[in-house]
Write an enzyme that holds these catalytic residues in place. Structure first.
Site: not given
Length: 611
Positions: A30, A32, A171, A176
């Site tokens: 994952d 960001e 987040h 995540d």
């Protein structure tokens, strides 16, 4: 032959034809980022979890310096600020370690195109080779395996509690990724009873063809190659769906393959009895014929352009004291028309913007020059000159209405300038919501002015001939009269274009309709405009004048560009795909089980991978 040398034939197991899931190493990743597109945004954090046989065998997490400021709304969403990443390594230094961590594994992500798209772009920018590895998208798996009765959508924040994930999505990349691990395990449990037990079957789930579509493959036989329009027809030979393609044969065949996953298309193909192919000279003719067929037959499975007559226009009425009204048809001599608008909300927003700038009357009765009435509240507020009371003469009112006419016809600056000044004033007073509402109304108004001027520029031209290279040494030809495509052809390589064009002009249709009114639908005229503006298109001949009114919205183009950029940034992680589940999902056809799972299975068990 001696018994010892007799060959023995044995039934192979599923382990012999595929890689058992119990032996597959998954790396759930994952990211960001600073926004939604790798073209102008960058990675701020990478989190990954390596699992094998249901057991976590490693984790990877690092912040990344994106080389740009992190927008405030991203910091609010993720909790990652520019200060936090100031001392973090750049992505070029992080990628080798991550690629080593994921070496030989199957990459898993929720909405994989987003995360893997950023990683591939970062590798390309850093000069690193992206490894050839399989990938699994848990969002796609969820849409295939879960129904709307079980979960309302397939967002990670919805699936994590449904599968009793031990980590809640926050987040932040590692949290995540951990939550996605539990979702992956829960989905793999749902696949067990369906006989999906190897990696090849798992990655092929999204490529399974619905049996109803597979049985209709014979409908694509005989469809020619090249550009054109195709029509799926039902049991009563009624049009079910109309589409277009630059390669009819390939496009029609795709409806019977795994590439087509839309539920309504599966339903449509199941009803279809035959496919009608209509070859066209080139892509413009195909697109125009598609629009006309959809408008004429209104096929039940088409969603776009079925009701062109429902387009809305804002009209300044033709009377002594004109007012604005929302109408559905442009009638020459009935006033000044602005539009078209996609829906009533947009039309009313444009009307509201005009009323903010001009003191036009908003009452509906037709006013007389001799019979006077009483003033309304708008007159007391200074938003109407009260012509109904005689306080404003016909000539004085005409100067107000002329500002709107000039804005629609040529230059909207006089109409929009006071509105933009008010937007700045509201923002300076910290009334940001009021400023945003007015700004959006102005943007709707300007888009309508731009669209109307572009349409009218083409509709005023009695006839013109266009040509563009076809890529094979020839020319694609189009004849347009008052915005309507009336003839199309291709002049092959070596054929004189003007000689070919003379015959095309002689057989072109003559558009019907009053002079000054669009002879074509708005969508058709805009198709012609886009084709004209593509690189390589040439104007061969023109009757009349093809020109844009000056100055148009040129001075206000920067304002529209800022508004469009703001609309994109308000939803930086927008995903074009629907995350909703299907009401009746196409069930996954199992290899070793006849029936789907009987009910939802919750929780995380290491044994769930060892199928």
């Amino acid at each position: 032959m001696p018994a010892s040398t007799t060959p023995r034939h044995q039934q192979i197991t599923i382990d012999d034809v595929g890689t058992p899931l119990s032996e597959v190493t998954f790396v759930v990743v994952d990211l960001e980022t600073t926004g939604g597109s790798p073209k102008d945004c960058a990675i701020t954090e990478i989190g990954a979890v390596k699992v094998r046989g249901g057991v976590v065998v490693g984790e990877f997490q690092t912040l990344v310096d994106p080389g740009q400021e992190i927008p405030p709304y991203i910091s609010v969403l993720t909790g990652i600020t520019s200060t936090m990443v100031a001392s973090a390594p750049r992505i070029a230094a992080v990628l080798p370690a991550f690629l080593e961590f994921a070496r030989g594994a199957v990459l898993v992500a929720h909405n994989a195109p987003f995360d893997l798209g950023f990683l591939k772009a970062a590798c390309a920018e850093s000069g690193l080779l992206w490894p050839a590895c399989a990938s699994v998208d848990t969002a796609v798996l969820a849409r295939r395996l879960l129904t709307r009765d079980e979960v309302p959508n397939c967002k990670l924040s919805t699936l994590a509690p449904y599968f009793s994930a031990t980590t809640s999505p926050t987040h932040r990349a590692l949290d995540d990724a951990r939550a996605t691990v539990d979702v992956l395990h829960g989905l793999l449990e749902r696949l067990g009873p369906l006989g999906v037990s190897c990696l090849e079957e798992l990655t092929g789930i999204n490529r399974q063809v619905d049996p109803r579509r597979r049985q209709k493959r014979h409908l694509a036989a005989g469809v020619p190659e090249g550009p054109g329009v195709y029509v799926f027809r039902g049991p009563r030979d009624e049009p079910l769906y109309v589409g277009t393609s630059t390669d009819l044969r390939t496009r029609v065949r795709s409806y019977f393959s795994a590439g087509e996953q839309r539920r309504r298309m599966t339903e449509m193909v199941a009803l279809a009895e035959r496919v009608e192919a209509l070859p066209c000279a080139h892509g413009l003719e195909a697109a125009v014929r598609e629009l006309r067929l959809i408008a004429e037959h209104k096929p039940r499975y088409n969603r776009r352009s079925r009701f062109p007559e429902r387009a809305l226009w804002v009209r300044l009425t033709n009377e002594h004291f004109p007012r604005l009204s929302v109408v559905r048809r442009v009638r020459p001599g009935a006033g000044v028309f602005l539009g078209p608008f996609p829906d009533r909300r947009a039309a009313e927003a444009a009307v509201a913007a005009v009323h903010e700038a001009l003191p036009l009357r908003q009452c509906t009765p037709r006013l007389s020059l001799t019979v006077l009435g009483s003033a309304c509240a708008l007159a007391d507020m200074g938003r109407c000159g009260a012509p109904c009371t005689g306080a404003q003469s016909k000539e004085e009112y005409a100067t107000v209405a002329e500002v709107f006419r000039a804005a629609v016809d040529s230059d909207p600056h006089a109409l929009v300038a006071p509105l933009l000044a008010r937007v700045d004033r509201l923002a300076g007073e910290a009334r940001y919501e009021d400023a945003a509402v007015l700004r959006d109304r102005v943007a709707v108004l300007l888009r309508a002015v731009r669209r109307r001027q572009r349409l009218e520029n083409l509709a005023r031209v009695p006839e013109m001939a266009l040509a563009r290279p076809d890529g094979a040494g020839g020319w694609e030809l189009a004849v347009v009269r008052r915005g309507r495509l009336v003839a199309a052809s291709v002049a092959a390589r070596g054929v004189p274009v003007r000689a070919h064009l003379a015959g095309l002009l002689a057989t072109a249709e003559t558009p019907a309709g009053p002079a000054g009114e669009l002879a074509a639908s708005v969508d058709e005229t805009e198709l012609v405009l886009r084709w004209m503006e593509e690189p390589g298109t040439r104007l061969v001949d023109v009757e009349g004048t093809l020109a844009s009114r000056a100055p148009g919205i040129g001075r206000l183009a920067a304002f529209l560009a800022r508004v469009e950029a703001g609309r994109v940034s308000t939803d930086p992680f927008a995903d074009g795909r629907s995350l909703g589940t299907r009401a009746r999902p196409e069930r996954v056809a199992g290899t070793g089980a006849r029936h789907p799972a009987s009910g939802p299975t919750r929780g995380r068990r290491a044994a769930s991978i060892a199928l």
